[in-house]
Design an enzyme around this catalytic site. Structure first.
Site, PDB file in Angstrom:
ATOM      1  CD  GLU A 138      31.021 -28.021 -22.608  1.00  0.00           C
ATOM      2  OE1 GLU A 138      31.831 -27.114 -22.876  1.00  0.00           O
ATOM      3  OE2 GLU A 138      30.938 -28.561 -21.483  1.00  0.00           O
ATOM      4  CD  GLU A 164      37.885 -27.961 -19.478  1.00  0.00           C
ATOM      5  OE1 GLU A 164      37.793 -28.305 -20.673  1.00  0.00           O
ATOM      6  OE2 GLU A 164      36.900 -27.609 -18.802  1.00  0.00           O
TER       7      GLU A 164
END
Lengths: 429, 452
Positions: B70, B147
Site C-alpha cells: 500500500e 509506523e
C-alpha cells in the site's frame, strides 16, 4: 405525506444554492452572538454553543478547572439526572458533544430536525446550559477519573512531549499551565460553580446553528438558549504571551521512538499575517505528502512515518509547531535534518513553483472544507467565536491567491525567529 | 407513535435517493465493478478503489506485505514518477490516502468534482503499472517500521490487542498483525512486495466506489476510458482457513510502561455470512449497543457511574468480516480496584443479561439510535463510500444495506438474551491483561489522594 413533500422540495431548493455558504448573523436580546446556516437537504440539525471558558481562564493554581467544569456540565442538570440525559437523548437518536480547549468550552447537539425529536433534545441542552447540578458525588467520581487519566498521560511519550512543549513556549502565560493530578485534587465543587457562574453567560456565548431550520425557528431556539443564561460579561484576556528564549528540553523515557517538537508562540486569530503563513507553511510542512519536511525526513531518509508543521492561531498568540517521531537512536540526525529544512525555508521561502502548487491546493480544495453540515458548523463556529469577518469563507480563496513569496518570507521572518524557538525531545538517545 | 414517525423520516430520506435508483453499478469487461452513488449536496467527489486483498491473505514470514505494498503504491509508474501521485492529487485540490485492513486494501481521493477525471486516470495507471523500485523500497520499509513503533510498540493497548489476537487465533491468519511483525519487516524485500502486487492487483480483484456530485453515466464512460484497457487475470485459488474450535480459556499478560492496567476479554462470535438467513450477528449488535451504545448504556451506567469499579468499560463487536469473529469486553479498573474486580464485574453484567434479559425500552432505544444514524450518515460523502466499500469487501452486497437495518429492527429482547447465553462461553474466551510498569524501573511514588 406532507413530510415527504417538504423533503423533496427542500432537496431541489438547496441544490440550486450551492454557490456559497450563506451565514445569517444576529445578537439575541440578552447579548449572545448567533450565526445560522440554513441547510434543508437532510432532516437534521447541528448546533453548538461556545463560551470563552477554556483552560486559559483557569485561575492560578487551579489548572484543569475549565476542562472539569465542561466535563461535568452534562452529568446531571435541572430535572434530569446524568442517566436521564443520556437515555432520553438516545431515545430520540440525538447526542451531545463538545469539550474544552485552551480558548473555549463548547457543547454541541446533533438531532433529527422533526419537532418531536428536536424540541426534547433542545430541552435537555437548555437544562445542561442553564442548570447544571455539579452533584457532589459525581464531581468526586469525575475528579478521580481525571486524575487517573492524567497519571496515565504522564507515562505516554507523546503527552509528556506535548505538555513540556507548551510549558516551555508559554512560561508566563496560562497557555503554558498544565493540569496535574495535584491541581485536580485541590479543586472543590465550589470552584466549578464559581467558574460556571463567571463564564457560562450570554455575553460570553456564541451560538451556531446549521441545518433543517427556518430563520424564525433559529431565532426562537437561540433566544431560549441565551435567555436562560445570566447576562454576565465577556471574559477578560490575560496579558499577551511573551516570546520565550531559545531552549532545548530533553526528557528521558524508555520508548522505542523519540518524540520531537519544535516551535514558538506565533500568531493570534484574525491577524493578517495568517494567510502568508498558511500558504508558506503548505510548502514547509502543511501540504500532507508533498511538503519539504515530508520529502526530506520521510521520503529521502525514512526517518519518520509522520512529520508536519502548522500554525494554530488562538485568541492570543497561538503556536507554530513542527512535530515528528523517529527511532530513538536516530533522533539527533532527524532533528538536524528538520532544523536544516526550517532554516532553509526561513532564509529563502518557497520557490514560485512551490507557491503556485500551494495556492492550487489551498484554493482548489476549498469546496472540501464545506461539503457537510458538520464541517460547515465547525467553520462557522470559528468565525463566530473568534470574531472573524462574516465573509471570511467567501474571501478565503482571494486572500490565498494574493499571497506572494515576499509576503511569505517577511511574515515568517516576523513570526518564526530562531532565537525564540523551543525544542522538546522525549526518549532521544 | 414515535417509531412510526421515525420510520416515515427514514422512508423520506431514502425516497429522495431511491427515486433515482441510486447507487448505480456497471461491470467492465475486465471484471472491474464500478459503483456510483450520486449525492449532489456539494460540488465534491470521492473515489475509492478497493482491492480484495488484506493481511489475512499473507503467509508466515511475510506478515505486513499487504500494508507495505500500500505504501509502495505511491512510489510511481512509468508514466507517473515517485511522489508524483500525491503531487498531482494535491494540485487538483484533492486529499488522498490509503488504508490496509485484515480483509482489504483501499485507496481514496477526495476532490472537487471537476477533478474526478484526473484521479481516475491516476488510479487506473497504478492498478497495473506500478514500479516497485528497490531503492524506494529500502527507504519506505524504514517508514513502515517507524509506523509500527508509533502505532504498536510504544502503545501499550495496541500491543495488548496484537498479542490477544495472536493467542485467540492459532491457525487462522487473523493471528498476525496487519502492520506485520517487526522481524518480518526487517527481512522483507522489494521482490516480496512486487510479487504481491503482480498476484493480486488486477481489475477483477477490485471495485471502484465513487460518491459525490457526479453523473453516473459520465463516470461509467470515464471508467471505461481509463480502467477499461487494463487486462484482467485469473487469481490464484484462495484456500479457506478455518480456526479449530477453542476448547478452554486462554490467558496472556503484556508488560509495558504505563500507569493503568487494561483488561480485554474476547469471545469467539459469529459474523454475518447470509444477510437473510443469519440472525445471531444482528442480535449481538443490538446487545453491544445495549451494553455500550451511549453514556447511560449498561456498562457505563453500572460499572463506571454506580459501582465505580471501572474508569471506562466497553464492548467491541464487528458483525462483518471475511474471517472469524469475536466480541470483546474491555476496560480499565478504577484506582484501588484490580483487573480481577473488573473481570468479575463484566462477567456479572453478562450474567444479568443471560438470566434476566433486557427491557423493551432498552431495545427500543438502541433501535432509535440506529434509525437516526441512517440520517446522520448521509452528512458524509466519504462515510457513504466507506459503507459501500466495506460491506462489499466481506462479500456482502451493498444493495442489502437497507435490508440489514430492517433485520436489526426485527431483533427481539429474547433474541438478545439468547445470544448472550450462547456466545459468552469460557471455553472460547481469551483474556488479555496489561500489567503496567514504571517508566524508570523504580517503584512508583505514592498516589495522590482524592479529597471528598
Amino acid at each position: 405525506m406532507k413530510r415527504l413533500l417538504t423533503v423533496a422540495i427542500a432537496l431541489l431548493v438547496s441544490q440550486a444554492a450551492l454557490a456559497g455558504i450563506k451565514i445569517e448573523h444576529w445578537m439575541t436580546p440578552s447579548g449572545a452572538r448567533v450565526l445560522f446556516v440554513e441547510s434543508r437537504v437532510l432532516p437534521m440539525l447541528d448546533l453548538r454553543v461556545d463560551f470563552a471558558a477554556g483552560s486559559m481562564f483557569d485561575p492560578e493554581g487551579k489548572s484543569g478547572l475549565a476542562a472539569l467544569t465542561r466535563g461535568t456540565l452534562d452529568l446531571g442538570a435541572g430535572k434530569f439526572d446524568e442517566n436521564a440525559i443520556a437515555e432520553q437523548l438516545a431515545d430520540i437518536g440525538a447526542s451531545l458533544g463538545g469539550g474544552a480547549d485552551t480558548d473555549r468550552a463548547g457543547i454541541s447537539l446533533r438531532t433529527l430536525s422533526a419537532p418531536d425529536k428536536r424540541e426534547p433534545a433542545l430541552a435537555i441542552l437548555n437544562s445542561v446550559l442553564h442548570a447544571p447540578r455539579f452533584d457532589a458525588a459525581i464531581f468526586a467520581r469525575e475528579k478521580a477519573r481525571t486524575i487517573a487519566s492524567l497519571k496515565e498521560a504522564m507515562t505516554r511519550p507523546d503527552s509528556i512531549a506535548g505538555k513540556a512543549f507548551w510549558a516551555a513556549m508559554y512560561p508566563n502565560h496560562p497557555y503554558g499551565h498544565q493540569a496535574t493530578p495535584e491541581s485536580i485534587a485541590a479543586l472543590s465543587r465550589n470552584d466549578l460553580v464559581a467558574f460556571h457562574a463567571r463564564y457560562y453567560n450570554a455575553a460570553n456565548a456564541n451560538i451556531t446553528l446549521v441545518g433543517d431550520l427556518s430563520r424564525a425557528d433559529a431565532e426562537r431556539i437561540a433566544e431560549a438558549i441565551a435567555a436562560g443564561l445570566p447576562k454576565g460579561k465577556a471574559a477578560t484576556l490575560p496579558d499577551a504571551p511573551r516570546l520565550p528564549d531559545w531552549s532545548h528540553v530533553n526528557i528521558p523515557h524508555p520508548a522505542s521512538q523519540s518524540h520531537i517538537y519544535i516551535g514558538l508562540p506565533a500568531i493570534e486569530r484574525g491577524n493578517p499575517d495568517y494567510f502568508p503563513l498558511l500558504v508558506g507553511n503548505y510548502t514547509l510542512g502543511g501540504g500532507g505528502f508533498v511538503s519539504r519536511l515530508m520529502k526530506e525526513v520521510r521520503d529521502k531518509r525514512g526517518y519518520a512515518y509522520s512529520v508536519y508543521s502548522y500554525f494554530a492561531p488562538l485568541k492570543q498568540t497561538g503556536p507554530f509547531q513542527i512535530g515528528l517521531q523517529t527511532k530513538r537512536s536516530q533522533a539527533r540526525d532527524a532533528l538536524k535534518v528538520t532544523r536544516e529544512v526550517l532554516t532553509g525555508f526561513l532564509k529563502d521561502g518557497p520557490t514560485e513553483e512551490e507557491l503556485a502548487a500551494a495556492k492550487a491546493n489551498l484554493t482548489g480544495s476549498f469546496p472540501l472544507r464545506l461539503d457537510s453540515n458538520k464541517k460547515i458548523l465547525e467553520n462557522v463556529a470559528n468565525i463566530g467565536f473568534y470574531g472573524l469577518p462574516l465573509d471570511y469563507l467567501d474571501q478565503y480563496r482571494a486572500k490565498v491567491e494574493a499571497v506572494t513569496t515576499d509576503d511569505i518570507r517577511q511574515a515568517f521572518a516576523r513570526r518564526v525567529r530562531p532565537e525564540n524557538l523551543i525544542t522538546v525531545t522525549v526518549a532521544a538517545d | 407513535m414515535r417509531l412510526k414517525y421515525l420510520l416515515s423520516v427514514l422512508l423520506a430520506a431514502g425516497l429522495s435517493t431511491a427515486a433515482f435508483a441510486n447507487p448505480y453499478e456497471t461491470t467492465l469487461k475486465n471484471g472491474l465493478r464500478i459503483i456510483v452513488k450520486e449525492d449532489h449536496r456539494a460540488p465534491t467527489a470521492v473515489q475509492m478503489v478497493w482491492y480484495r486483498i488484506g493481511s489475512t491473505d499473507e503467509v508466515d514470514g511475510a506478515s505486513g506485505v499487504a500494508h507495505v505494498l500500500e505504501h509502495m503504491m505511491f512510489k510511481g509508474t512509468p508514466k507517473v514518477g515517485p511522489g508524483e501521485f500525491n503531487k498531482r492529487v494535491a494540485a487538483a485540490g484533492g486529499r488522498d490516502n490509503a488504508f490496509t485492513s485484515r480483509d482489504y486494501t483501499a485507496y481514496f481521493q477526495q476532490v472537487p468534482k471537476e477533478k474526478l477525471d484526473d484521479v481516475m486516470a491516476l488510479e487506473a495507471d497504478r492498478m497495473r503499472h506500478l514500479n516497485v523500485d528497490a531503492k524506494e523500497f529500502a527507504q519506505e520499509i524504514k517508514v513502515v517500521m517507524e509506523e509500527r513503533r508509533m502505532r504498536t510498540d510504544d502503545e501499550p493497548q495496541s500491543k495488548l490487542f496484537e498479542q490477544m489476537n495472536a493467542v485467540a487465533f492459532q491457525a487462522h491468519p487473523y493471528r498476525r498483525p496487519i502492520i506485520g511483525w517487526m522481524n518480518d519487516l526487517e527481512t522483507m524485500t522489494a521482490a516480496d512486495a512486487k510479487a504481491w502486487y503482480d498476484t493480486w492487483y488486477v481489475p477483477n480483484n477490485a471495485y471502484v466506489v465513487i460518491t459525490g456530485d457526479v453523473d453516473h453515466k459520465e463516470v461509467f464512460a470515464l471508467a471505461e476510458k481509463y480502467y477499461g484497457p487494463l487486462e484482467g487475470r485469473a487469481l490464484p485459488p484462495r484456500k479457506q482457513q478455518i480456526e479449530p474450535a477453542q476448547e478452554g480459556t486462554r490467558q496472556l499478560t503484556v508488560k509495558a510502561p504505563a500507569e493503568l492496567p487494561v483488561l480485554i476479554m474476547g469471545y469467539k462470535a459469529p459474523v454475518l455470512r447470509d444477510i437473510e438467513k443469519d440472525s445471531d450477528p444482528y442480535a449481538l449488535e443490538m446487545l453491544a449497543s445495549i451494553l455500550d451504545g451511549h453514556d447511560a448504556a449498561r456498562f457505563n451506567k453500572k460499572l463506571v457511574r454506580e459501582d465505580k469499579v471501572a474508569l471506562s468499560a466497553g464492548v467491541d463487536y464487528d458483525a462483518t468480516a471475511r474471517g472469524p469473529g469475536m466480541i470483546y469486553l474491555h476496560g480499565t479498573p478504577s484506582e484501588g480496584k484490580t483487573v480481577g474486580d473488573l473481570e468479575a464485574a463484566l462477567r456479572a453484567e453478562i450474567a444479568r443479561v443471560q438470566k434476566d434479559g433486557i427491557s423493551e425500552q432498552e431495545l427500543k432505544r438502541a433501535k432509535a439510535q440506529l434509525i437516526a444514524g441512517q440520517v446522520y450518515k448521509l452528512d458524509s460523502m466519504f462515510g457513504q463510500a466507506m459503507e459501500i466499500g466495506q460491506i462489499e469487501a466481506v462479500g456482502l452486497p451493498y444493495q442489502k444495506l437497507d435490508r440489514m437495518i430492517e433485520k436489526l429492527q426485527k431483533v427481539t429482547a429474547d433474541d438478545v438474551q439468547a445470544v448472550a447465553q450462547k456466545y459468552f462461553n469460557d471455553d472460547t474466551l481469551t483474556i488479555g491483561r496489561l500489567d503496567p510498569q514504571p517508566l524508570d524501573g523504580k517503584p512508583r511514588r505514592p498516589a495522590v489522594a482524592t479529597r471528598h
